[in-house]
Motif scaffolding. Structure first.
Motif, short mmCIF file in Angstrom:
data_model
loop_
_atom_site.label_atom_id
_atom_site.label_comp_id
_atom_site.label_asym_id
_atom_site.label_seq_id
_atom_site.Cartn_x
_atom_site.Cartn_y
_atom_site.Cartn_z
N TRP A 56 0.83 -1.19 0.00
CA TRP A 56 0.00 0.00 0.00
C TRP A 56 0.88 1.26 0.00
O TRP A 56 0.56 2.24 -0.68
CB TRP A 56 -0.95 -0.01 1.18
N GLY B 149 -13.51 -5.70 -1.61
CA GLY B 149 -12.85 -4.52 -2.17
C GLY B 149 -12.25 -4.88 -3.51
O GLY B 149 -12.76 -5.73 -4.22
N GLY C 212 -14.78 -5.25 2.63
CA GLY C 212 -15.99 -5.25 3.44
C GLY C 212 -16.90 -6.36 2.97
O GLY C 212 -16.46 -7.29 2.30
N ARG D 149 -12.29 -0.05 -0.77
CA ARG D 149 -12.12 -0.73 0.51
C ARG D 149 -12.85 -2.07 0.52
O ARG D 149 -13.88 -2.22 -0.12
CB ARG D 149 -12.66 0.13 1.65
N SER E 2 -8.50 1.98 -5.99
CA SER E 2 -8.87 0.88 -5.10
C SER E 2 -10.17 1.18 -4.37
O SER E 2 -10.55 2.34 -4.19
CB SER E 2 -7.76 0.61 -4.08
#
Length: 124
Positions: free
Chosen positions: A56, A81, A77, A75, A73
């Protein structure tokens, strides 16, 4: 430069400078290629044997340095993602690979000459 079965192997690192310098080398290029193939920063990091945090950080360095992000990108969940290499990222990777090929082909004689000057492995 290291020796391979087919001769010297070229690994280039480019220092691109404008407002803030960016080192673009084989690691970042490989990370871009794997994110493109896998659609995931974490999966690309796992394949490369690096932490997600490190991957990252490298993505952020590239996204900040170029006029447009190289990776887009979402996230994770419940819906999951993901990441995709943007058109800018595709261009960065294409140009980096083209420079590698150019140096490998046009510089083959010099690469072999430099490799011949290296101390043999195992000798001190």
């Amino acid at each position: 430069m290291t020796q391979t079965a087919n001769g010297p192997r070229l690994r280039i690192k480019l220092r691109l400078e404008y407002d803030s310098p960016l080192i673009l080398g084989p690691g970042k290029a490989e990370l871009l290629a794997r994110i493109d193939r896998l659609g995931s920063i974490s999966a690309a990091a796992r394949e490369m044997g690096m932490s997600y945090k490190r991957a990252w950080t490298l993505v952020e360095e590239m996204n900040v340095a170029f006029a447009e992000p190289v990776i887009d990108s979402a996230r994770g969940g419940p819906g999951g993602g993901g990441a995709r290499v943007t058109p800018t990222g595709q261009s960065v990777l294409r140009h980096y690979r083209a420079l590698e090929a150019l140096l490998r082909e046009a510089g083959a004689e010099d690469l072999h000459a430099l490799n011949a000057l290296l101390r043999p492995q195992g000798s001190t």
